[in-house]
Design a protein around this motif. Structure first.
Motif, short mmCIF file in Angstrom:
data_model
loop_
_atom_site.label_atom_id
_atom_site.label_comp_id
_atom_site.label_asym_id
_atom_site.label_seq_id
_atom_site.Cartn_x
_atom_site.Cartn_y
_atom_site.Cartn_z
N ALA A 90 0.83 -1.20 0.00
CA ALA A 90 0.00 0.00 0.00
C ALA A 90 0.86 1.26 0.00
CB ALA A 90 -0.94 -0.01 1.20
N GLU A 91 1.94 1.25 0.77
CA GLU A 91 2.83 2.41 0.84
C GLU A 91 3.53 2.66 -0.50
OE1 GLU A 91 3.48 4.73 2.98
OE2 GLU A 91 2.33 4.02 4.72
N VAL A 92 4.05 1.58 -1.11
CA VAL A 92 4.78 1.74 -2.38
C VAL A 92 3.83 2.14 -3.51
CG1 VAL A 92 6.16 0.54 -4.11
CG2 VAL A 92 6.63 0.17 -1.68
N LEU A 93 2.66 1.51 -3.56
CA LEU A 93 1.68 1.89 -4.57
C LEU A 93 1.24 3.34 -4.40
CD1 LEU A 93 -0.39 -1.41 -4.63
CD2 LEU A 93 0.82 -0.43 -6.60
N ALA A 94 1.15 3.80 -3.16
CA ALA A 94 0.82 5.20 -2.91
C ALA A 94 1.94 6.12 -3.40
CB ALA A 94 0.55 5.43 -1.43
N ASP A 95 3.20 5.69 -3.20
CA ASP A 95 4.33 6.49 -3.70
C ASP A 95 4.24 6.68 -5.21
OD1 ASP A 95 5.50 6.84 -1.23
OD2 ASP A 95 6.93 5.19 -1.44
N ILE A 96 3.77 5.65 -5.90
CA ILE A 96 3.67 5.71 -7.36
C ILE A 96 2.44 6.52 -7.79
CG2 ILE A 96 3.30 4.34 -9.45
CD1 ILE A 96 4.78 2.04 -7.96
N TRP A 97 1.30 6.22 -7.18
CA TRP A 97 0.04 6.70 -7.74
C TRP A 97 -0.48 8.00 -7.13
CZ3 TRP A 97 -1.86 5.73 -12.19
CH2 TRP A 97 -1.48 4.55 -12.84
N PHE A 98 -0.13 8.30 -5.91
CA PHE A 98 -0.61 9.57 -5.34
C PHE A 98 -0.14 10.76 -6.16
CE2 PHE A 98 -0.59 13.01 -2.10
CZ PHE A 98 -1.97 13.06 -1.89
N PRO A 99 1.17 10.85 -6.49
CA PRO A 99 1.59 11.96 -7.37
C PRO A 99 1.08 11.83 -8.80
CG PRO A 99 3.45 10.54 -6.87
CD PRO A 99 2.33 10.09 -5.98
N ALA A 100 0.95 10.59 -9.29
CA ALA A 100 0.51 10.39 -10.67
C ALA A 100 -0.93 10.85 -10.90
CB ALA A 100 0.65 8.93 -11.07
N LEU A 101 -1.73 10.84 -9.84
CA LEU A 101 -3.13 11.24 -9.96
C LEU A 101 -3.36 12.69 -9.58
CD1 LEU A 101 -4.80 8.03 -8.47
CD2 LEU A 101 -4.85 8.77 -10.86
N ARG A 102 -2.30 13.40 -9.28
CA ARG A 102 -2.45 14.81 -8.94
C ARG A 102 -2.97 15.59 -10.15
NH1 ARG A 102 2.61 16.02 -6.23
NH2 ARG A 102 1.62 14.94 -4.49
N THR A 103 -3.93 16.45 -9.93
CA THR A 103 -4.48 17.23 -11.04
C THR A 103 -3.54 18.39 -11.37
OG1 THR A 103 -5.80 18.45 -9.43
CG2 THR A 103 -6.87 16.65 -10.59
N PRO A 104 -3.50 18.80 -12.65
CA PRO A 104 -2.60 19.89 -13.02
C PRO A 104 -3.07 21.22 -12.43
CG PRO A 104 -4.03 19.28 -14.86
CD PRO A 104 -4.27 18.26 -13.77
N ALA A 105 -2.10 22.11 -12.22
CA ALA A 105 -2.44 23.44 -11.73
C ALA A 105 -3.28 24.16 -12.77
CB ALA A 105 -1.16 24.22 -11.45
N PRO A 106 -4.13 25.11 -12.36
CA PRO A 106 -4.94 25.85 -13.32
C PRO A 106 -4.08 26.50 -14.39
CG PRO A 106 -5.63 26.32 -11.07
CD PRO A 106 -4.39 25.50 -10.96
N ASN A 107 -4.54 26.37 -15.63
CA ASN A 107 -3.86 26.94 -16.80
C ASN A 107 -2.53 26.29 -17.10
OD1 ASN A 107 -5.96 28.91 -17.06
ND2 ASN A 107 -4.94 30.15 -15.48
N ALA A 108 -2.24 25.18 -16.41
CA ALA A 108 -0.97 24.49 -16.70
C ALA A 108 -1.13 23.65 -17.95
CB ALA A 108 -0.57 23.60 -15.53
N GLY A 109 -0.18 23.76 -18.83
CA GLY A 109 -0.22 22.97 -20.07
C GLY A 109 0.95 22.01 -20.11
N ARG A 110 1.08 21.32 -21.21
CA ARG A 110 2.21 20.43 -21.39
C ARG A 110 3.45 21.27 -21.68
NH1 ARG A 110 2.08 15.35 -19.56
NH2 ARG A 110 0.25 14.21 -20.23
N SER A 111 4.57 20.88 -21.08
CA SER A 111 5.83 21.59 -21.36
C SER A 111 6.43 21.08 -22.66
CB SER A 111 6.80 21.39 -20.21
OG SER A 111 7.06 20.02 -20.00
#
Length: 207
Positions: free
Chosen positions: A186-207
């Motif tokens: 659970a801890e390792v999967l959270a390390d992978i997926w918690f940041p991966a599911l973070r929503t982009p900041a407003p008006n943030a586009g692809r770099s």
């Protein structure tokens, strides 16, 4: 207009359908999807093939019904809960959610191989599996709405990949090919997926 009263015949039909589902699920768990025949299911219940076809179109329809009435709704409730947790932004809550997801897989592990086998053996079942993935991701309405419209497909894909990886991890873990405690996983999967599911900041586009 008053609702039609349930007749004895209606109740008998309902009970027969329930018994067919229960017998099929038991046989799928014990023998695997491919080995089970419709005659095996009817013999376990003590009814005819004609009676079977009053309720189901075939073996695949039975498995679909088991999922639709059992595992699918409970799975979707898990992702509705994830929708709430992602909005809170709490990693601790996310770890707790992953732990509960692992528990859910553990509870349903006996039937999962039948689903995998049916997906391989029945071409039409692949669409059922695909639709189940789509429907589960779609319940995360708050999460998806926080993504820009032009990246909504990417947001959906992230959820679908999370579902797929959890399923794959659990299969390997249940087989013993991955050796790890549920808490560590659970801890390792959270390390992978918690940041991966973070929503982009407003008006943030692809770099």
């Amino acid at each position: 207009m008053s609702a039609r009263r349930t007749t004895l015949r209606d109740e008998q039909k309902r009970l027969t359908r329930t018994r067919l589902l229960e017998a099929a699920e038991r046989l799928f768990v014990e023998q695997g999807y491919g080995a089970v025949r419709i005659d095996d299911i009817t013999a376990a219940v003590g009814c005819s093939r004609a009676t079977f076809y009053l309720h189901f179109t075939g073996k695949g329809d039975v498995l679909r019904s088991i999922g639709a009435e059992g595992t699918a709704p409970s799975s979707q409730r898990f992702y509705q809960d994830l929708d709430r947790i992602l909005e809170s932004g709490s990693r601790t809550e996310f770890v707790g959610w992953v732990s509960r997801a692992i528990d859910w897989f553990q509870h349903n592990k006996d039937l999962l191989p039948a689903w995998d086998e049916a997906t391989v053996l029945e071409p039409e079942f692949r669409e059922v599996a695909r639709q189940g993935l789509v429907d589960t991701a779609a319940v995360m309405t708050s999460y998806l709405s926080r993504w820009p419209e032009e990246r909504r497909d990417e947001a959906t894909l992230r959820v679908e990949l999370l579902i797929a990886q959890l399923e794959r991890f659990f299969t390997r873990w249940a087989q013993g090919t991955i050796e790890v405690s549920a808490a560590k996983a659970a801890e390792v999967l959270a390390d992978i997926w918690f940041p991966a599911l973070r929503t982009p900041a407003p008006n943030a586009g692809r770099s």
